[in-house]
Design an enzyme around this catalytic site. Structure first.
Site, PDB file in Angstrom:
ATOM      1  N   GLU A   1      -6.523  -6.118   5.595  1.00  0.00           N
ATOM      2  CA  GLU A   1      -5.332  -6.185   6.438  1.00  0.00           C
ATOM      3  C   GLU A   1      -5.228  -5.006   7.410  1.00  0.00           C
ATOM      4  O   GLU A   1      -4.964  -5.186   8.597  1.00  0.00           O
ATOM      5  CB  GLU A   1      -4.102  -6.157   5.526  1.00  0.00           C
ATOM      6  CG  GLU A   1      -3.298  -7.417   5.595  1.00  0.00           C
ATOM      7  CD  GLU A   1      -2.178  -7.351   4.581  1.00  0.00           C
ATOM      8  OE1 GLU A   1      -1.040  -7.182   5.012  1.00  0.00           O
ATOM      9  OE2 GLU A   1      -2.463  -7.452   3.366  1.00  0.00           O
TER      10      GLU A   1
ATOM     11  N   CYS B   1       0.820  -1.220   0.000  1.00  0.00           N
ATOM     12  CA  CYS B   1       0.000   0.000   0.000  1.00  0.00           C
ATOM     13  C   CYS B   1       0.852   1.269   0.000  1.00  0.00           C
ATOM     14  O   CYS B   1       0.317   2.364  -0.179  1.00  0.00           O
ATOM     15  CB  CYS B   1      -1.020  -0.001   1.117  1.00  0.00           C
ATOM     16  SG  CYS B   1      -0.311  -0.326   2.699  1.00  0.00           S
TER      17      CYS B   1
HETATM   18  N1  LIG Z   1      -2.275  -3.231   4.795  1.00  0.00           N
HETATM   19  C1  LIG Z   1      -1.652  -2.341   5.518  1.00  0.00           C
HETATM   20  O1  LIG Z   1      -0.783  -2.637   6.328  1.00  0.00           O
HETATM   21  C2  LIG Z   1      -2.004  -0.876   5.404  1.00  0.00           C
HETATM   22  C3  LIG Z   1      -1.295   0.062   6.159  1.00  0.00           C
HETATM   23  C4  LIG Z   1      -1.625   1.405   6.045  1.00  0.00           C
HETATM   24  C5  LIG Z   1      -2.651   1.796   5.221  1.00  0.00           C
HETATM   25  N2  LIG Z   1      -3.305   0.886   4.467  1.00  0.00           N
HETATM   26  C6  LIG Z   1      -4.405   1.356   3.612  1.00  0.00           C
HETATM   27  O2  LIG Z   1      -5.608   0.805   4.116  1.00  0.00           O
HETATM   28  C7  LIG Z   1      -6.522   0.561   3.053  1.00  0.00           C
HETATM   29  C8  LIG Z   1      -6.945  -0.879   3.079  1.00  0.00           C
HETATM   30  O3  LIG Z   1      -5.809  -1.660   2.830  1.00  0.00           O
HETATM   31  P1  LIG Z   1      -5.806  -3.221   3.130  1.00  0.00           P
HETATM   32  O4  LIG Z   1      -4.396  -3.658   2.995  1.00  0.00           O
HETATM   33  O5  LIG Z   1      -6.531  -3.487   4.371  1.00  0.00           O
HETATM   34  O6  LIG Z   1      -6.631  -3.728   1.865  1.00  0.00           O
HETATM   35  P2  LIG Z   1      -7.406  -5.113   1.684  1.00  0.00           P
HETATM   36  O7  LIG Z   1      -6.854  -6.113   2.626  1.00  0.00           O
HETATM   37  O8  LIG Z   1      -7.431  -5.358   0.242  1.00  0.00           O
HETATM   38  O9  LIG Z   1      -8.902  -4.755   2.150  1.00  0.00           O
HETATM   39  C9  LIG Z   1      -9.663  -3.861   1.417  1.00  0.00           C
HETATM   40  C10 LIG Z   1     -10.948  -3.518   2.146  1.00  0.00           C
HETATM   41  O10 LIG Z   1     -11.668  -2.535   1.411  1.00  0.00           O
HETATM   42  C11 LIG Z   1     -13.008  -2.965   1.200  1.00  0.00           C
HETATM   43  N3  LIG Z   1     -13.455  -2.420  -0.087  1.00  0.00           N
HETATM   44  C12 LIG Z   1     -12.920  -2.673  -1.295  1.00  0.00           C
HETATM   45  N4  LIG Z   1     -13.542  -1.953  -2.249  1.00  0.00           N
HETATM   46  C13 LIG Z   1     -14.501  -1.222  -1.606  1.00  0.00           C
HETATM   47  C14 LIG Z   1     -15.492  -0.300  -2.025  1.00  0.00           C
HETATM   48  N5  LIG Z   1     -15.615   0.035  -3.314  1.00  0.00           N
HETATM   49  N6  LIG Z   1     -16.304   0.261  -1.100  1.00  0.00           N
HETATM   50  C15 LIG Z   1     -16.174  -0.070   0.191  1.00  0.00           C
HETATM   51  N7  LIG Z   1     -15.266  -0.937   0.664  1.00  0.00           N
HETATM   52  C16 LIG Z   1     -14.449  -1.517  -0.219  1.00  0.00           C
HETATM   53  C17 LIG Z   1     -12.936  -4.481   1.222  1.00  0.00           C
HETATM   54  O11 LIG Z   1     -14.109  -5.118   1.669  1.00  0.00           O
HETATM   55  P3  LIG Z   1     -15.382  -5.396   0.740  1.00  0.00           P
HETATM   56  O12 LIG Z   1     -14.853  -5.729  -0.614  1.00  0.00           O
HETATM   57  O13 LIG Z   1     -16.134  -6.515   1.418  1.00  0.00           O
HETATM   58  O14 LIG Z   1     -16.130  -4.133   0.803  1.00  0.00           O
HETATM   59  C18 LIG Z   1     -11.883  -4.695   2.311  1.00  0.00           C
HETATM   60  O15 LIG Z   1     -12.470  -4.622   3.574  1.00  0.00           O
HETATM   61  C19 LIG Z   1      -5.797   0.936   1.782  1.00  0.00           C
HETATM   62  O16 LIG Z   1      -6.232   2.203   1.358  1.00  0.00           O
HETATM   63  C20 LIG Z   1      -4.336   0.948   2.175  1.00  0.00           C
HETATM   64  O17 LIG Z   1      -3.624   1.879   1.408  1.00  0.00           O
HETATM   65  C21 LIG Z   1      -3.030  -0.441   4.558  1.00  0.00           C
END
Ligand SMILES: NC(=O)c1ccc[n+]([C@@H]2O[C@H](COP(=O)([O-])OP(=O)(O)OC[C@H]3O[C@@H](n4cnc5c(N)ncnc54)[C@H](OP(=O)(O)O)[C@@H]3O)[C@@H](O)[C@H]2O)c1
Length: 400
Positions: free
Chosen positions: A172, A32
């Site tokens: 995540e 990310c």
């Molecule tokens: N992973 C990390 O360590 C980390 C650290 C800092 C920041 N981030 C940020 O946190 C965010 C999430 O990252 P992640 O790594 O957790 O991603 P992930 O594991 O791919 O999870 C994505 C989440 O977003 C939801 N989602 C996807 N499309 C959506 C939509 N159109 N409307 C509403 N919900 C939606 C998904 O659930 P549904 O599809 O069921 O809705 C899921 O809960 C990102 O923006 C990333 O840049 C992540």
């Protein structure tokens, strides 16, 4: 911006880079916080690499002007070592990046996009990253973005435990928030578009599943909102929050961990709203980290120790194809001459044939081993002249 550079179909991205960019090997790493391409090839191919990247991600070529950083050789090795050690992460020392690098490496290896150069480079970098973590304890006590978000909420709100908390997201990042809330014994609701996903998230990470539409329409019932999704639009809009705030007296805290943001920045202008985005949360993590600077400098010391070892190993790789080729050609000549001599002798005695064979092998090895080992050493020390001379002497043709 990061999103625009992202490779959405990794297999076809690898295929394009190997076919069109001039790179002989490549590894793609995307998390990310970064989209990175590690390549092995000619530095002159940079323009071709950009062109391929642009066509794979549907970008205009001028998008690279301000957004691409290029490092080569030692600088690139150092960057990779910093990555595996967690020094280049938003949360310094975090563990996740090491796993992500291992996964990228495995994917490239499986697709045969990486070969001896990048496999060696990544194996060494992963080993160094593990060493840094074990020797310095940099990962211990490192605070995740999720737990920092919860900590900040705790610092800004009296008695967080008694508040109504909603977590939007079940990925995540959301699980980092959930882990931290659960550890503190704090109750919360969790939602994402698919209710089943919220339910299974609640089973493993904690929280009470809430239907998405209901959650989104009821911000008035939320005191603290954590948002961690990859939605390509604002999930939490100005109008929704404004309306919610009109029917309540107390303030609301919103933590947007998403990158790109999924809470409209304008929301922060609404009265009684406290809002923090990922950059601000990361800054706090960074401040927290600075107090552990001693650990960072110990990690850097190890990287500086390991860097020349890695450089030497990579330089040695340059010379290995020539060494292999020289040994192979000389051995082919030896076998040819041996066959001729045995025919002339009319020798049939197996033991004698074995002795003559071993004799020729020993002579060849005695003669060639010393210059080849010297060549390897010279190459490790960066003596490119000797490499050119040997290439010429043995008429070795490099594969472009
Ligand atoms: N992973 C990390 O360590 C980390 C650290 C800092 C920041 N981030 C940020 O946190 C965010 C999430 O990252 P992640 O790594 O957790 O991603 P992930 O594991 O791919 O999870 C994505 C989440 O977003 C939801 N989602 C996807 N499309 C959506 C939509 N159109 N409307 C509403 N919900 C939606 C998904 O659930 P549904 O599809 O069921 O809705 C899921 O809960 C990102 O923006 C990333 O840049 C992540």
């Amino acid at each position: 911006m990061l999103e625009r550079f992202t490779f959405h179909d990794i297999d076809s991205a690898y295929d394009s880079f190997l076919r069109h960019s001039g790179l002989r090997e490549c590894v793609l790493l995307q998390t990310c916080n970064r989209v990175e391409l590690f390549g092995f090839g000619n530095r002159d191919d940079l323009e071709k690499i950009k062109k391929t990247w642009a066509s794979v991600s549907g970008l205009e070529e001028n998008a690279f002007k301000e957004n691409l950083e290029v490092s080569e050789g030692t600088e690139a090795y150092q960057h990779l070592l910093k990555l595996t050690s967690g020094l280049d992460s938003l949360v310094v020392g975090e563990e996740q990046i090491l796993g992500q690098i291992k996964e990228s490496m495995n994917a490239a290896r499986q697709l045969k996009a990486s070969g001896s150069a990048l496999n060696t480079l990544f194996e060494k970098a992963i080993r160094v990253g593990t060493r840094v973590r074990q020797a310095t304890g940099i990962s211990k006590g490192s605070i995740s973005i999720g737990s920092m978000a919860v900590k900040l909420a705790e610092e800004n709100i009296d008695d967080l435990k008694s508040k109504r908390i909603l977590l939007i997201g079940t990925g995540e990042a959301a699980s980092l928030v959930a882990k931290s809330l659960k550890k503190r014994g704090i109750d919360f609701g969790v939602t994402s578009r698919t209710f089943e996903r919220s339910k299974s998230f609640a089973d493993t990470a904690g929280g009470n599943p809430v239907k998405f539409e209901k959650a989104i329409a009821n911000f008035k019932l939320v005191d603290v909102l954590f948002v961690a999704t990859v939605a390509p639009y604002f999930l939490v809009t100005y109008d929704r929050v404004k309306e919610a705030m009109e029917s309540r007296k107390n303030g609301m805290m919103i933590m947007d961990l998403s990158n790109p943001r999924t809470v409209d920045e304008k929301v922060s202008t609404i009265k009684k709203i406290k809002m923090m985005n990922l950059d601000q949360i990361a800054e706090m993590v960074d401040k927290n980290m600075r107090t552990r600077m001693g650990v960072v400098s110990s990690a850097e010391k190890i990287i500086n120790e390991e860097l020349p070892v890695m450089e030497a190993a990579m330089k040695r790789l340059e010379v290995e194809p020539i060494v292999k080729n020289v040994f192979k050609e000389i051995d082919q000549a030896r076998v040819k001459e041996l066959k001729k001599a045995l025919q002339m002798l009319g020798e049939k005695d197996e033991q004698k044939i074995r002795i003559i064979d071993q004799l020729t092998q020993a002579i060849v090895e005695d003669i060639i081993s010393v210059p080849m080992n010297n060549l390897r050493r010279a190459s490790e020390q960066g003596d490119s002249e000797i490499l050119k001379t040997v290439t010429k002497l043995f008429d070795y043709k490099t594969k472009e």
